[in-house]
Design a protein around this motif. Structure first.
Motif, PDB file in Angstrom:
ATOM      1  N   TYR A 143      -3.375  11.593  -0.262  1.00 21.25           N
ATOM      2  CA  TYR A 143      -3.585  12.939   0.285  1.00 21.25           C
ATOM      3  C   TYR A 143      -3.002  13.016   1.695  1.00 21.25           C
ATOM      4  N   GLU A 144      -3.393  12.066   2.531  1.00 17.30           N
ATOM      5  CA  GLU A 144      -2.937  12.075   3.921  1.00 17.30           C
ATOM      6  C   GLU A 144      -1.422  11.891   4.014  1.00 17.30           C
ATOM      7  N   LYS A 145      -0.869  11.034   3.176  1.00 11.88           N
ATOM      8  CA  LYS A 145       0.569  10.780   3.178  1.00 11.88           C
ATOM      9  C   LYS A 145       1.347  12.047   2.850  1.00 11.88           C
ATOM     10  N   LEU A 146       0.973  12.743   1.781  1.00 13.07           N
ATOM     11  CA  LEU A 146       1.702  13.937   1.366  1.00 13.07           C
ATOM     12  C   LEU A 146       1.585  15.041   2.410  1.00 13.07           C
ATOM     13  N   ALA A 147       0.382  15.298   2.888  1.00 17.41           N
ATOM     14  CA  ALA A 147       0.174  16.360   3.870  1.00 17.41           C
ATOM     15  C   ALA A 147       0.921  16.069   5.170  1.00 17.41           C
ATOM     16  N   THR A 148       0.884  14.821   5.608  1.00 16.72           N
ATOM     17  CA  THR A 148       1.561  14.439   6.850  1.00 16.72           C
ATOM     18  C   THR A 148       3.072  14.530   6.711  1.00 16.72           C
ATOM     19  N   ASP A 149       3.596  14.111   5.565  1.00 16.49           N
ATOM     20  CA  ASP A 149       5.041  14.181   5.344  1.00 16.49           C
ATOM     21  C   ASP A 149       5.539  15.629   5.382  1.00 16.49           C
ATOM     22  N   ILE A 150       4.786  16.532   4.760  1.00 16.50           N
ATOM     23  CA  ILE A 150       5.181  17.942   4.760  1.00 16.50           C
ATOM     24  C   ILE A 150       5.156  18.500   6.181  1.00 16.50           C
ATOM     25  N   LEU A 151       4.087  18.201   6.912  1.00 19.07           N
ATOM     26  CA  LEU A 151       3.974  18.702   8.287  1.00 19.07           C
ATOM     27  C   LEU A 151       5.096  18.155   9.158  1.00 19.07           C
ATOM     28  N   HIS A 152       5.392  16.872   9.043  1.00 20.86           N
ATOM     29  CA  HIS A 152       6.457  16.274   9.850  1.00 20.86           C
ATOM     30  C   HIS A 152       7.812  16.870   9.495  1.00 20.86           C
ATOM     31  N   HIS A 153       8.035  17.159   8.214  1.00 23.79           N
ATOM     32  CA  HIS A 153       9.297  17.792   7.802  1.00 23.79           C
ATOM     33  C   HIS A 153       9.455  19.141   8.496  1.00 23.79           C
ATOM     34  N   VAL A 154       8.392  19.938   8.485  1.00 20.98           N
ATOM     35  CA  VAL A 154       8.441  21.257   9.109  1.00 20.98           C
ATOM     36  C   VAL A 154       8.645  21.134  10.612  1.00 20.98           C
ATOM     37  N   LEU A 155       7.896  20.252  11.254  1.00 22.47           N
ATOM     38  CA  LEU A 155       7.989  20.106  12.709  1.00 22.47           C
ATOM     39  C   LEU A 155       9.333  19.534  13.148  1.00 22.47           C
ATOM     40  N   ASP A 156       9.916  18.662  12.335  1.00 18.48           N
ATOM     41  CA  ASP A 156      11.248  18.129  12.666  1.00 18.48           C
ATOM     42  C   ASP A 156      12.282  19.255  12.699  1.00 18.48           C
ATOM     43  N   LEU A 157      12.184  20.187  11.754  1.00 21.95           N
ATOM     44  CA  LEU A 157      13.112  21.311  11.734  1.00 21.95           C
ATOM     45  C   LEU A 157      12.879  22.233  12.929  1.00 21.95           C
ATOM     46  N   VAL A 158      11.625  22.361  13.342  1.00 19.65           N
ATOM     47  CA  VAL A 158      11.319  23.161  14.528  1.00 19.65           C
ATOM     48  C   VAL A 158      11.949  22.526  15.768  1.00 19.65           C
ATOM     49  N   GLU A 159      11.817  21.204  15.902  1.00 19.47           N
ATOM     50  CA  GLU A 159      12.396  20.510  17.049  1.00 19.47           C
ATOM     51  C   GLU A 159      13.914  20.627  17.068  1.00 19.47           C
ATOM     52  N   GLU A 160      14.529  20.560  15.894  1.00 18.98           N
ATOM     53  CA  GLU A 160      15.984  20.671  15.809  1.00 18.98           C
ATOM     54  C   GLU A 160      16.465  22.056  16.208  1.00 18.98           C
ATOM     55  N   SER A 161      15.616  23.047  16.032  1.00 11.07           N
ATOM     56  CA  SER A 161      16.033  24.426  16.309  1.00 11.07           C
ATOM     57  C   SER A 161      16.166  24.702  17.803  1.00 11.07           C
ATOM     58  N   GLY A 162      15.349  24.002  18.628  1.00 13.15           N
ATOM     59  CA  GLY A 162      15.355  24.294  20.055  1.00 13.15           C
ATOM     60  C   GLY A 162      14.875  25.720  20.295  1.00 13.15           C
TER      61      GLY A 162
ATOM     62  N   LYS B  34       0.826  -1.199   0.000  1.00 11.48           N
ATOM     63  CA  LYS B  34       0.000   0.000   0.000  1.00 11.48           C
ATOM     64  C   LYS B  34       0.869   1.261   0.000  1.00 11.48           C
ATOM     65  N   LYS B  35       2.000   1.214   0.700  1.00 13.55           N
ATOM     66  CA  LYS B  35       2.914   2.353   0.700  1.00 13.55           C
ATOM     67  C   LYS B  35       3.450   2.603  -0.705  1.00 13.55           C
ATOM     68  N   GLU B  36       3.802   1.534  -1.412  1.00 15.17           N
ATOM     69  CA  GLU B  36       4.293   1.656  -2.784  1.00 15.17           C
ATOM     70  C   GLU B  36       3.221   2.274  -3.688  1.00 15.17           C
ATOM     71  N   LEU B  37       1.987   1.853  -3.501  1.00 14.35           N
ATOM     72  CA  LEU B  37       0.900   2.366  -4.329  1.00 14.35           C
ATOM     73  C   LEU B  37       0.638   3.844  -4.046  1.00 14.35           C
ATOM     74  N   VAL B  38       0.711   4.223  -2.785  1.00 16.99           N
ATOM     75  CA  VAL B  38       0.519   5.627  -2.427  1.00 16.99           C
ATOM     76  C   VAL B  38       1.623   6.485  -3.035  1.00 16.99           C
ATOM     77  N   GLU B  39       2.866   6.023  -2.928  1.00 22.22           N
ATOM     78  CA  GLU B  39       3.987   6.773  -3.494  1.00 22.22           C
ATOM     79  C   GLU B  39       3.885   6.855  -5.024  1.00 22.22           C
ATOM     80  N   ALA B  40       3.420   5.778  -5.651  1.00 21.67           N
ATOM     81  CA  ALA B  40       3.235   5.787  -7.107  1.00 21.67           C
ATOM     82  C   ALA B  40       2.138   6.774  -7.499  1.00 21.67           C
TER      83      ALA B  40
END
Length: 211
Positions: free
Chosen positions: A70-89, A20-26
């Motif tokens: 839809y959920e995969k793309l939106a979640t990935d973008i949000l997690h990318h942004v939040l990961d950078l926020v966490e790294e910033s301290g 299912k992950k492969e299909l979503v990415e495709a």
């Protein structure tokens, strides 16, 4: 006898989650390349390198697959942004700046993503399943913004404000700036979008903008 004949590669069956992950990415790749023209099951199966029947085995309908994408793309973008926020301290104000920096980075400001979102937005008006994914991810984005605004509100220099309304307003402004830039990158520079958001928060903290 060659090594490949002596030791043939072992076949590994994909788990349902892996497939299912492969299909979503495709699906995301097809939409990125072709927009709505890439939405057919045949296009997705060709991109994933699997049969149409296997897609039907894992997803009862195309809407289910689009909703997951839809959920995969939106979640990935949000997690990318939040990961950078966490790294910033840093303190809540610095974390807010890190959030804006990540949001106006090239990873998020990407015209190829707009092509995908246009299809998702169109589908959300026609499919309950896609609309539910939209509502879920949009609410998750606003909640994260509200959490950061609540942290900001705990600073002694920040006056009281309505966290929920402020989160709705900031989320709407970010979405609008993102859409405006993707439609016309010459309308403003990412650094200018960053300045707009920083000024909005500064006004909120100074009390000159009340909500």
């Amino acid at each position: 006898m060659t090594d490949s004949l002596k030791n043939p590669p072992k076949f590994r069956r994909h788990t349902p989650d892996e497939r299912k992950k492969e299909l979503v990415e495709a699906t995301i790749k097809c939409l990125e390349k072709k927009g709505s023209d890439g939405l057919s099951v045949r296009s997705i199966s060709a991109e994933a390198g699997i049969s149409v029947g296997l897609i039907n085995h894992h997803y009862p309908s195309k809407d289910d697959l689009i909703a997951d994408a839809y959920e995969k793309l939106a979640t990935d973008i949000l997690h990318h942004v939040l990961d950078l926020v966490e790294e910033s301290g840093g303190n809540p104000r610095e974390r807010m700046s890190a959030f804006f920096d990540a949001y106006f980075s090239s990873h998020v400001l990407d015209q190829k993503i707009l092509r995908i979102w246009i299809v998702f937005w169109h589908m959300s008006d026609k499919s309950d399943k896609v609309r539910l994914s939209h509502d879920k991810t949009s609410e998750g984005f606003r909640q994260k913004i509200e959490e950061m605004l609540r942290d900001l509100g705990e600073l002694p220099e920040t006056p009281d404000f309505n966290y929920r309304l402020a989160a709705i307003g900031l989320s709407g402004m970010l979405d609008g700036l993102w859409l405006e830039w993707c439609l016309n990158p010459t309308s403003f520079a990412p650094e200018e979008g960053l300045r707009i958001c920083e000024a909005w928060v500064d006004c909120l903290m100074s009390g000159s903008f009340k909500i």
